[in-house]
Design an enzyme around this catalytic site. Structure first.
Site, PDB file in Angstrom:
ATOM      1  N   ASP A  62     -41.732  66.467 -24.491  1.00  0.00           N
ATOM      2  CA  ASP A  62     -40.989  66.649 -25.735  1.00  0.00           C
ATOM      3  C   ASP A  62     -40.862  68.147 -25.964  1.00  0.00           C
ATOM      4  O   ASP A  62     -41.867  68.824 -26.214  1.00  0.00           O
ATOM      5  CB  ASP A  62     -41.743  65.985 -26.893  1.00  0.00           C
ATOM      6  CG  ASP A  62     -41.004  66.084 -28.225  1.00  0.00           C
ATOM      7  OD1 ASP A  62     -40.072  66.915 -28.340  1.00  0.00           O
ATOM      8  OD2 ASP A  62     -41.373  65.360 -29.165  1.00  0.00           O
TER       9      ASP A  62
ATOM     10  N   SER B 223     -22.888  75.520 -23.669  1.00  0.00           N
ATOM     11  CA  SER B 223     -21.696  74.764 -24.049  1.00  0.00           C
ATOM     12  C   SER B 223     -20.574  75.739 -24.312  1.00  0.00           C
ATOM     13  O   SER B 223     -20.807  76.881 -24.737  1.00  0.00           O
ATOM     14  CB  SER B 223     -21.978  73.952 -25.323  1.00  0.00           C
ATOM     15  OG  SER B 223     -20.792  73.393 -25.844  1.00  0.00           O
TER      16      SER B 223
ATOM     17  N   LYS C 138     -26.076  76.865 -29.516  1.00  0.00           N
ATOM     18  CA  LYS C 138     -25.577  77.230 -28.192  1.00  0.00           C
ATOM     19  C   LYS C 138     -25.178  78.712 -28.124  1.00  0.00           C
ATOM     20  O   LYS C 138     -25.309  79.340 -27.071  1.00  0.00           O
ATOM     21  CB  LYS C 138     -24.406  76.321 -27.808  1.00  0.00           C
ATOM     22  CG  LYS C 138     -24.794  74.846 -27.651  1.00  0.00           C
ATOM     23  CD  LYS C 138     -25.871  74.649 -26.589  1.00  0.00           C
ATOM     24  CE  LYS C 138     -26.150  73.173 -26.332  1.00  0.00           C
ATOM     25  NZ  LYS C 138     -27.169  72.972 -25.281  1.00  0.00           N
TER      26      LYS C 138
ATOM     27  N   TYR D  23     -24.725  73.052 -34.264  1.00  0.00           N
ATOM     28  CA  TYR D  23     -24.718  72.852 -32.816  1.00  0.00           C
ATOM     29  C   TYR D  23     -24.179  74.102 -32.125  1.00  0.00           C
ATOM     30  O   TYR D  23     -24.786  74.615 -31.175  1.00  0.00           O
ATOM     31  CB  TYR D  23     -23.873  71.640 -32.445  1.00  0.00           C
ATOM     32  CG  TYR D  23     -23.782  71.416 -30.952  1.00  0.00           C
ATOM     33  CD1 TYR D  23     -24.857  70.877 -30.257  1.00  0.00           C
ATOM     34  CD2 TYR D  23     -22.634  71.752 -30.244  1.00  0.00           C
ATOM     35  CE1 TYR D  23     -24.785  70.679 -28.884  1.00  0.00           C
ATOM     36  CE2 TYR D  23     -22.558  71.564 -28.874  1.00  0.00           C
ATOM     37  CZ  TYR D  23     -23.638  71.030 -28.200  1.00  0.00           C
ATOM     38  OH  TYR D  23     -23.569  70.858 -26.838  1.00  0.00           O
TER      39      TYR D  23
END
Length: 276
Positions: free
Chosen positions: A55, A134, A151, A147
């Site tokens: 994790d 990304s 990135k 998000y």
């Protein structure tokens, strides 16, 4: 498995599905020794690589998995930092707790893995870290603010890391996918504040529908895995490698060439958003 003849010992985080699973499968086919990770790995496996419990939000979990791998194989040659999730919603609708969970997984998770493997790589004066970023980390996307922020942060982290570890014979690179067909689309987390009562509800739903349609029509995860293999086989890996539809990769170039407001307007129009 014979680890001579150029075979590498590879750790791939988030390998239970999607890009991570595709990387683990392709690298195994190419005769590398692969260890995938998942928070809850299956009890029985028929695949050609091992799965470890890891994790990325828990430092002890990361250290245990890395220690187990080193005990089994004696070395780690390559790490593919892929584990992550996506949070959607207007920034105003996103709680600090939700933002923290996004950054904790996508940014600090990478940091934890790097901190766990770097002492070993420094001792051997060899190693490669591939961070899965990304195109959303190069171009900020509406209603994907946290998000994209995670990135974008990975871009800077990787650039800094490269400079810090080069003297120890370690390399680091980014792979930046555009839209990819994975379960991330179905597993995307929506900010609680984006539900009924949000001032952004209508444009959010419109934009998210477009984003999810593009993802479902995106490139297969195997395309990203092939790019990861390309990075592994490069003598001197570049800072970043993009992969995905040409139109999406071209948008990154357009951002550097067009006036900022012009590019922003084009991006908004793609998502059905209008200027005042």
């Amino acid at each position: 498995m014979d680890t001579s003849q150029g075979s590498k010992v590879v750790l791939v985080t988030g390998a239970s599905s999607g890009i991570g699973e595709a990387c683990a499968e392709l690298l195994t086919v190419r005769k590398h020794v692969v260890y995938g990770t998942s928070r809850r790995p299956p009890q029985t496996q028929s695949v050609g690589y091992r799965m470890l419990a890891l994790d990325v939000t828990q430092e002890d979990s990361v250290r245990r998995a890395v220690a187990e791998l080193l005990e089994r194989e004696g070395r780690i040659d390559v790490v593919v930092n892929n584990a992550g999730h996506a949070l959607a919603g207007a920034l105003e609708d996103t709680s600090v707790e939700e933002a923290w969970r996004q950054l904790d997984t996508n940014v600090l998770g990478v940091l934890r893995v790097c901190k766990a493997v770097l002492p070993h790589m420094r001792e051997r004066r060899s190693g490669l870290i591939i961070n899965i970023g990304s195109l959303g980390g190069v171009v900020g996307l509406p209603f994907q603010g946290l998000y994209s922020a995670s990135k974008f942060a990975l871009e800077g982290l990787t650039e800094s890391l490269r400079q810090e570890v080069e003297a120890f014979g370690i390399q680091a690179s980014l792979v930046e996918p555009g839209d990819v067909r994975t379960r991330l689309t179905d597993n995307r987390v929506r900010a609680e504040g984006s539900r009924d009562g949000s001032a952004y509800r209508e444009p959010f739903e419109k934009v998210l529908a477009i984003i999810e349609k593009e993802e479902r029509e995106g490139v297969p995860a195997e395309a990203v895995a092939r790019k990861v293999l390309e990075v592994m086989e490069a003598r001197e890996p570049d800072v970043r490698y993009s992969v995905g539809k040409l139109s999406q990769r071209a948008a990154v170039v357009a951002k550097t060439l067009l006036p900022a407001r012009t590019f922003e307007g084009l991006l908004m129009s793609m998502f059905g958003l209008k200027r005042r």
